[in-house]
Design an enzyme around this catalytic site. Sequence first.
Site, PDB file in Angstrom:
ATOM      1  N   GLU A   1       0.828  -1.214   0.000  1.00  0.00           N
ATOM      2  CA  GLU A   1       0.000   0.000   0.000  1.00  0.00           C
ATOM      3  C   GLU A   1       0.858   1.259   0.000  1.00  0.00           C
ATOM      4  O   GLU A   1       0.874   2.024   0.966  1.00  0.00           O
ATOM      5  CB  GLU A   1      -0.969  -0.002   1.177  1.00  0.00           C
ATOM      6  CG  GLU A   1      -2.014  -1.100   1.078  1.00  0.00           C
ATOM      7  CD  GLU A   1      -3.143  -0.951   2.083  1.00  0.00           C
ATOM      8  OE1 GLU A   1      -2.952  -0.273   3.106  1.00  0.00           O
ATOM      9  OE2 GLU A   1      -4.209  -1.529   1.849  1.00  0.00           O
TER      10      GLU A   1
ATOM     11  N   GLU B   1      -6.343  -7.860  -0.617  1.00  0.00           N
ATOM     12  CA  GLU B   1      -6.737  -7.873   0.799  1.00  0.00           C
ATOM     13  C   GLU B   1      -8.196  -7.481   0.939  1.00  0.00           C
ATOM     14  O   GLU B   1      -8.650  -6.543   0.285  1.00  0.00           O
ATOM     15  CB  GLU B   1      -5.940  -6.831   1.603  1.00  0.00           C
ATOM     16  CG  GLU B   1      -4.491  -7.098   1.805  1.00  0.00           C
ATOM     17  CD  GLU B   1      -3.851  -5.963   2.629  1.00  0.00           C
ATOM     18  OE1 GLU B   1      -4.566  -5.285   3.383  1.00  0.00           O
ATOM     19  OE2 GLU B   1      -2.644  -5.759   2.482  1.00  0.00           O
TER      20      GLU B   1
HETATM   21  C1  GLA Z   1      -4.012  -2.556   4.972  1.00  0.00           C
HETATM   22  C2  GLA Z   1      -2.609  -3.123   5.076  1.00  0.00           C
HETATM   23  C3  GLA Z   1      -2.528  -4.336   5.938  1.00  0.00           C
HETATM   24  C4  GLA Z   1      -3.372  -4.181   7.171  1.00  0.00           C
HETATM   25  C5  GLA Z   1      -4.788  -3.902   6.740  1.00  0.00           C
HETATM   26  C6  GLA Z   1      -5.736  -3.790   7.906  1.00  0.00           C
HETATM   27  O1  GLA Z   1      -4.719  -3.030   3.924  1.00  0.00           O
HETATM   28  O2  GLA Z   1      -2.050  -3.402   3.826  1.00  0.00           O
HETATM   29  O3  GLA Z   1      -1.168  -4.524   6.284  1.00  0.00           O
HETATM   30  O4  GLA Z   1      -2.891  -3.123   7.920  1.00  0.00           O
HETATM   31  O5  GLA Z   1      -4.817  -2.672   6.079  1.00  0.00           O
HETATM   32  O6  GLA Z   1      -7.040  -3.480   7.475  1.00  0.00           O
END
Ligand code: GLA
Length: 678
Positions: free
Chosen positions: A156, A313
């Site tokens: 991210e 995710e």
């Molecule tokens: C993001 C991050 C993860 C985690 C999630 C929690 O997507 O990439 O590492 O912190 O949020 O929702």
Amino acid sequence: MTHRLTELTARLGGIAYGGDYNPEQWPRDVWREDVRLMREAGVGLVTVGVFSWSRIQPKPGTYDWSMLDEVLALLHGNGIAVDLATPTAAPPPWFTRRHPDARPVTASGTRLAHGSRQCFCPSHPAYAQAADELVTALATRYAEHPALALWHVHNEWGNHNALCYCDASAAAFRTWLVARYRDLDALNEAWGTDFWSQRYGDWEEIDPPRDTTAFRNPGQELDYLRFSSDALLERHRAEAGLLRRITPRVPITTNLMGTLEKKVDAHAFARTCDVVSVDHYLPAHDPDGHIDLALNADLARGMAGGRPWLLMEHSTSAVNWQPVNTAKQPGEMRRNSLTHLARGADGLLFFQWRQSRAGAEKWHSAMVPHAGTRSRIWREVSALGAELATLAEVTGTRVHSDVALLFDWHSWWALELQARPSAHLHHLDQVRDWYEALWRENITCDVVAPGADLSRYRAVLAPNLYLLTDADAENLDRYVEHGGHLAVGCFSGVVDAHDRIRPGAHPGALRELLGIRVDEYLPLRPGQDARLEDGTTARRWAERVEPDTATTLLRFADGPQGGPARGGPAMTRNLHGRGTARYVATCPSTAALGGMVRDLCAQAGVRPAAATPPGVEAVRREGPDGSYLFLVNHTAEDATVPVGHATGLAATAVRDGLALVPCGGVAVVREDRSEPHG
Ligand code: GLA
């Protein structure tokens, strides 16, 4: 962009299923249980190493591969492929101690302390050097490893550190500006620096737009947002470049955040990836969060050029970063997952595999919850894995959209700078309102950038493009000229790429195309609605529009209830070339937008994916060997949907040409090819 997701799904033999796997948080004996449970749940792909920098490189120059060696071997031995992350999102404490000035600095001058993740300045040379060294070592170590199926660059990008205002950032900003403008006069012109005596005589006089006495220069701020996104992109390109050189056989992705991240122009990142992947988390405050999910899925597909993409995710249940982290209802995780699948995902992964015992995210749900396998979450996780195996034939099929919805980070940034006509007009609200109108009609759209090739779409919707570059304005013009049907939302086409008003009357870039002039913008106060003459309402915004060549389709009601633009046009349509261009001079309610969308689609010959009861979402994936209709029931009542001659997949029941879609459930049918759709 190349498209290499098929390499991954071919290897997996179907839909990718899994999640972030963080074995560094657990002792060895748990690893063995992990792989056993992964197999039980049908997990075929896990993301490893995202936050493992401090384990892999405990000291500068010292690498310890023992954990990764063992985990990768274990996974491979159990037939589980690895999406290996470059662990550059969380520099270890030794890095910060060595390079305290590589920590990010806020606009007010505070240097942030170590103690979380992404604690680095994206433009700091020490970070670049350390990250490149680590990525090179990692890629070299595992280049030939049979488990390695995909590279996951960073995590991210820009989630926590996109905007840094330190001196290293200032220097990099100047270099970026020199490349963009070449000469200082051009910059002064672009930023309008004669206003408030800001004329620059030397590049060294230019700083980031740090906190200052009054409004900041909007041209400077906009360029700083561009620079900051580009600085991250440069780091992404650097890592991807190293990986491509060392392991050309392995495709590359990075988990983008779609509309959840304003500061990162995901379109630009997507163009550099072999596989487009996104993360999505339901906004807990939104009772219709599934519409946000659908919007982001359609954006992911738009970024992938209409091809399949990967959901990197999402959550099995609650997250831990909203004020109240509500648990998902039984069946909701399946509904969410299959909606992503319906909208073109060829992989469904979660954050994370096993719920942490310690650390900042121990209250974030996971595939293996604190309660272990005697839990609702585990039952649903393993049932979903089994169900996805039965849906493998869907892999690689495409969602076909006749409609595009335009979404642009640059316009988003510009609209929401300081000192606009209204602080209550937001890019995302506009996009969401218009998207919802399509969603409620079961009209599937690709969410794409305004510069995208629009020629294959029957209708294009631009909910708000306050900033429109010359090239993008020409793109829209050309689209309509050649017979396209366009609808543009309020306060669009107003400024150029530098946030300068386009000369002549508003909406400068679109005046001719829309056949209107805007005499004055008339924002509405919060709670002040304006009534339209068909009895529907609008909010946030109104305009005094003077049709030039356009005809008026709908007016603001006459009298005080019509608001400040009473009696004037609220919706217009202009004939332009072989197509039509509509303008919507306000923010209509969902009902009013629904009418506009139906009318536009009827004119453009766009049909819904299926006729369903309200609250039942329909999306179709099509491939050479068949088409698949997904029906998602968001209501509390069972529903039936006519599907003609079709076969129910997974647990879907089809009787007498009707698919049963249980309340809160999902039906998937394979359609008989001899029957027309929609
Ligand atoms: C993001 C991050 C993860 C985690 C999630 C929690 O997507 O990439 O590492 O912190 O949020 O929702």
